[in-house]
Scaffold this motif. Structure first.
Motif, PDB file in Angstrom:
ATOM      1  N   UNK A  67       0.693  -1.408  -0.024  1.00  0.00           N
ATOM      2  CA  UNK A  67      -0.036  -0.049   0.103  1.00  0.00           C
ATOM      3  C   UNK A  67       0.860   1.239  -0.100  1.00  0.00           C
ATOM      4  N   UNK A  68       0.585   2.127   0.970  1.00  0.00           N
ATOM      5  CA  UNK A  68       1.314   3.318   1.056  1.00  0.00           C
ATOM      6  C   UNK A  68       2.251   3.278   2.083  1.00  0.00           C
ATOM      7  N   UNK A  69       2.760   2.077   2.674  1.00  0.00           N
ATOM      8  CA  UNK A  69       3.669   1.907   3.792  1.00  0.00           C
ATOM      9  C   UNK A  69       5.132   2.169   3.385  1.00  0.00           C
ATOM     10  N   UNK A  70       5.848   2.565   4.371  1.00  0.00           N
ATOM     11  CA  UNK A  70       7.314   2.894   4.206  1.00  0.00           C
ATOM     12  C   UNK A  70       8.201   2.057   4.960  1.00  0.00           C
ATOM     13  N   UNK A  71       9.156   1.660   4.529  1.00  0.00           N
ATOM     14  CA  UNK A  71      10.277   0.813   5.301  1.00  0.00           C
ATOM     15  C   UNK A  71      11.566   1.383   5.338  1.00  0.00           C
ATOM     16  N   UNK A  72      12.219   1.299   6.764  1.00  0.00           N
ATOM     17  CA  UNK A  72      13.789   1.801   6.704  1.00  0.00           C
ATOM     18  C   UNK A  72      14.528   0.188   6.886  1.00  0.00           C
ATOM     19  N   UNK A  73      15.399   0.136   6.220  1.00  0.00           N
ATOM     20  CA  UNK A  73      16.273  -1.161   6.815  1.00  0.00           C
ATOM     21  C   UNK A  73      17.500  -0.757   7.306  1.00  0.00           C
ATOM     22  N   UNK A  74      17.817  -1.246   8.615  1.00  0.00           N
ATOM     23  CA  UNK A  74      18.945  -0.934   9.343  1.00  0.00           C
ATOM     24  C   UNK A  74      19.726  -2.166   9.314  1.00  0.00           C
ATOM     25  N   UNK A  75      20.906  -2.169   9.369  1.00  0.00           N
ATOM     26  CA  UNK A  75      21.834  -3.031   9.535  1.00  0.00           C
ATOM     27  C   UNK A  75      22.032  -3.853  11.015  1.00  0.00           C
ATOM     28  N   UNK A  76      21.625  -5.090  11.080  1.00  0.00           N
ATOM     29  CA  UNK A  76      21.977  -5.520  12.416  1.00  0.00           C
ATOM     30  C   UNK A  76      23.134  -5.725  12.997  1.00  0.00           C
ATOM     31  N   UNK A  77      24.227  -5.512  12.070  1.00  0.00           N
ATOM     32  CA  UNK A  77      25.647  -5.464  12.545  1.00  0.00           C
ATOM     33  C   UNK A  77      26.057  -4.064  13.168  1.00  0.00           C
ATOM     34  N   UNK A  78      25.208  -3.067  13.137  1.00  0.00           N
ATOM     35  CA  UNK A  78      25.377  -1.773  13.686  1.00  0.00           C
ATOM     36  C   UNK A  78      25.464  -1.923  15.109  1.00  0.00           C
ATOM     37  N   UNK A  79      26.013  -1.138  15.825  1.00  0.00           N
ATOM     38  CA  UNK A  79      26.211  -0.853  17.471  1.00  0.00           C
ATOM     39  C   UNK A  79      24.543  -0.683  17.842  1.00  0.00           C
ATOM     40  N   UNK A  80      24.259  -1.614  18.787  1.00  0.00           N
ATOM     41  CA  UNK A  80      22.841  -1.440  19.272  1.00  0.00           C
ATOM     42  C   UNK A  80      22.259  -0.079  19.774  1.00  0.00           C
ATOM     43  N   UNK A  81      23.216   0.816  20.342  1.00  0.00           N
ATOM     44  CA  UNK A  81      23.094   2.201  20.563  1.00  0.00           C
ATOM     45  C   UNK A  81      22.528   2.983  19.111  1.00  0.00           C
ATOM     46  N   UNK A  82      23.483   2.673  18.101  1.00  0.00           N
ATOM     47  CA  UNK A  82      23.160   3.153  16.816  1.00  0.00           C
ATOM     48  C   UNK A  82      21.699   3.008  16.271  1.00  0.00           C
ATOM     49  N   UNK A  83      21.466   1.485  16.415  1.00  0.00           N
ATOM     50  CA  UNK A  83      20.267   1.257  15.927  1.00  0.00           C
ATOM     51  C   UNK A  83      19.139   1.704  16.814  1.00  0.00           C
ATOM     52  N   UNK A  84      19.267   1.994  18.046  1.00  0.00           N
ATOM     53  CA  UNK A  84      18.111   2.577  18.793  1.00  0.00           C
ATOM     54  C   UNK A  84      17.905   4.064  18.302  1.00  0.00           C
ATOM     55  N   UNK A  85      18.980   4.779  18.088  1.00  0.00           N
ATOM     56  CA  UNK A  85      19.104   6.069  17.741  1.00  0.00           C
ATOM     57  C   UNK A  85      18.363   6.189  16.452  1.00  0.00           C
ATOM     58  N   UNK A  86      18.672   5.448  15.284  1.00  0.00           N
ATOM     59  CA  UNK A  86      18.241   5.434  14.015  1.00  0.00           C
ATOM     60  C   UNK A  86      16.623   4.853  13.977  1.00  0.00           C
ATOM     61  N   UNK A  87      16.233   4.106  14.781  1.00  0.00           N
ATOM     62  CA  UNK A  87      14.891   3.761  15.104  1.00  0.00           C
ATOM     63  C   UNK A  87      13.870   5.007  15.516  1.00  0.00           C
ATOM     64  N   UNK A  88      14.577   5.652  16.397  1.00  0.00           N
ATOM     65  CA  UNK A  88      13.999   6.873  16.876  1.00  0.00           C
ATOM     66  C   UNK A  88      13.748   7.919  15.834  1.00  0.00           C
ATOM     67  N   UNK A  89      14.746   8.226  15.060  1.00  0.00           N
ATOM     68  CA  UNK A  89      14.812   9.031  14.111  1.00  0.00           C
ATOM     69  C   UNK A  89      14.007   8.670  13.142  1.00  0.00           C
ATOM     70  N   UNK A  90      13.816   7.531  12.627  1.00  0.00           N
ATOM     71  CA  UNK A  90      12.880   7.020  11.646  1.00  0.00           C
ATOM     72  C   UNK A  90      11.385   7.248  11.977  1.00  0.00           C
ATOM     73  N   UNK A  91      11.074   6.965  13.141  1.00  0.00           N
ATOM     74  CA  UNK A  91       9.804   7.059  13.464  1.00  0.00           C
ATOM     75  C   UNK A  91       9.346   8.660  13.750  1.00  0.00           C
ATOM     76  N   UNK A  92      10.216   9.491  13.904  1.00  0.00           N
ATOM     77  CA  UNK A  92       9.930  10.835  14.399  1.00  0.00           C
ATOM     78  C   UNK A  92      10.169  11.624  12.885  1.00  0.00           C
ATOM     79  N   UNK A  93      10.812  11.264  11.945  1.00  0.00           N
ATOM     80  CA  UNK A  93      11.106  11.984  10.702  1.00  0.00           C
ATOM     81  C   UNK A  93      10.279  11.540   9.593  1.00  0.00           C
TER      82      UNK A  93
END
Length: 468
Positions: A67-93
């Motif tokens: 449909x009209x959904x959007x997806x951000x694909x994150x690298x699971x090898x990234x540091x967990x703290x970076x992953x958390x930061x990016x997830x927050x940014x994705x949902x906020x932006x």
């Protein structure tokens, strides 16, 4: 429509044919469609997907762009703290362009955003850019034509699906109705086994993987004669890798292409079986179907053939721009011509890549790009890999220095100088050479010219001087 409507088509026409095989788990087209469709009703308008290679990843990605959904694909090898930061940014932006009430596995409006891409970059936080469904559909049409993808091909992409190279390969195969394979992680033995037993006809990978597969395949007598297409991206293939790949997969057309996450495909060339490569050259072929390339100066004026400037692209494949991380330089435009700052020139229609302006060495009034020097050095017998940089110099401003990793045994500065005689103009040749214990790389695996200079400056034993 990136690929979901086509999945419905393949599931109706060929329900029992194989769609994907990842880590040994197989899904036929009907199974893939039904598994993804079952997830759509519970999938939100924006999804941050951070999952290792698996069939579940492929299914969840398909549902996440319905449909009209959007997806951000994150690298699971990234540091967990970076992953958390990016997830927050994705949902906020991320701003959904329409709240989808349609719970079917169908493609959304062509001009709508479906993918939030994340560049690996050199900064601590990757930049985020967005792509429309239509831009990927156009990209599929161009790449299928250029690479000659067929429905009877079996594509193996042995790298992480979070990488744009492999995520695109998966999506392209879903669009084309062609079998796609991947593994949980890169393992030379697993790839060789797949080529031997799983009818793999097409490889999508980076040059370092191709070198390992080719050299060990030759040593282990792994038959790759059934591979008819090899697609490499990430950096230009060096002479040693090309020679090994040609011997190991004698019937394959070896493609290399230039592109960028924000621009998609730009130019490419295929080396058919039996053809002689341009050793040490900077050429990356001609523009992709539907892509126009110009070299513009910093004011946006066109430059003549063989004069270096900004590589600029006009096509329907270009991304929409950034959600965050836009410094005004990473993706610039001159009207409807876009550039990521790479420098190069055109010569009789072929694009030559010189590198990023920030990497340029200014020595005795001459501009030298490390990329040129590295390609030439990699073509010298006895060199496995090379990296070049500019050292401060009171007389010249900067002097070109180079570090090499020998392919076997030792190597001398005299051998390197002799090897460059016919490959590189005199004013671009290094004035000082170092033997490296290994390439200087960052914690993200990127070759770092800054680190090379640091090794040299501090007398680090990982860089042993061969003299001038």
């Amino acid at each position: 429509m990136p690929f979901l409507n086509n999945i419905q088509r393949w599931a109706d026409e060929r329900p029992h044919d194989t769609a994907v095989v990842i880590s040994g788990r197989r899904l036929a087209w009907a199974e893939f469609r039904d598994s993804a469709a079952a997830l759509v009703p519970e999938t939100k308008a924006v999804t941050a997907l951070c999952t290792p290679n698996s069939v579940d990843f492929a299914v969840r990605f398909a549902a996440a762009v319905a449909g009209a959904r959007q997806c951000a694909v994150l690298d699971p090898a990234w540091h967990p703290q970076l992953q958390e930061d990016l997830v927050r940014r994705v949902y906020a932006s991320a701003v959904p362009e329409a709240v989808s009430t349609d719970d079917r596995l169908i493609d959304g409006p062509p001009g709508s955003t479906f993918l939030i891409g994340l560049t690996s970059g050199t900064t601590s936080v990757p930049k985020a850019f967005t792509r429309s469904r239509q831009s990927w559909e156009k990209s599929f049409e161009a790449s299928i034509e250029f690479f000659g993808l067929r429905q009877d091909d079996v594509t193996l992409a042995p790298g992480p699906l979070a990488s744009s190279l492999n995520l695109y390969a998966l999506s392209e195969c879903l669009y084309a109705g062609s079998e796609f394979q991947a593994h949980g992680h890169f393992d030379v033995g697993d790839v060789h086994a797949a080529i031997t037993h799983d009818r793999v006809t097409r490889l999508v990978l980076v040059p370092t993987m191709l070198r390992m597969l080719s050299e060990r395949g030759l040593t282990g007598c792994v038959d790759a004669s059934g591979v008819r297409t090899i697609i490499c991206a990430g950096s230009k293939l060096d002479a040693r890798t090309l020679e090994a790949a040609r011997r190991w997969a004698p019937n394959a057309t070896i493609f290399e292409y230039y592109g960028a996450s924000e621009l998609s495909f730009v130019s490419g060339a295929g080396l058919p079986a039996g053809s002689t490569p341009d050793i040490g050259g900077t050429g990356t072929g001609r523009p992709f179907p539907g892509v126009e390339v110009r070299i513009l100066d910093d004011g946006g004026a066109p430059l003549p053939d063989r004069e270096a400037g900004n590589i600029c692209v006009r096509s329907a494949l270009v991304s929409n721009g950034y959600l965050w991380g836009d410094d005004g330089q990473a993706l610039r435009s001159f009207g409807d011509w876009f550039t990521v700052g790479d420098q190069g020139y055109l010569d009789a229609g072929e694009l030559h890549i010189l590198g990023r302006r920030a990497d340029m060495i200014l020595t005795s009034g001459k501009n030298v790009y490390p990329h040129e020097v590295e390609l030439a050095l990699a073509a010298v017998p006895g060199v496995a890999a090379a990296v070049a940089a500019g050292m401060p110099d009171d007389l010249r401003g900067q002097r070109v220095v180079a570090g090499v990793v020998p392919s076997h045994g030792g190597i001398t500065a005299a051998q390197l100088r002799a090897g460059l005689e016919d490959l590189l103009p005199r004013d671009k040749r290094p004035l000082q050479y170092f033997v490296l214990a290994g390439l200087p790389v960052t914690d993200r695996g990127k070759v770092s010219r800054t680190l090379l200079l640091e090794w040299i400056r501090t007398g680090d034993p990982k860089a042993r001087s061969l003299g001038y």
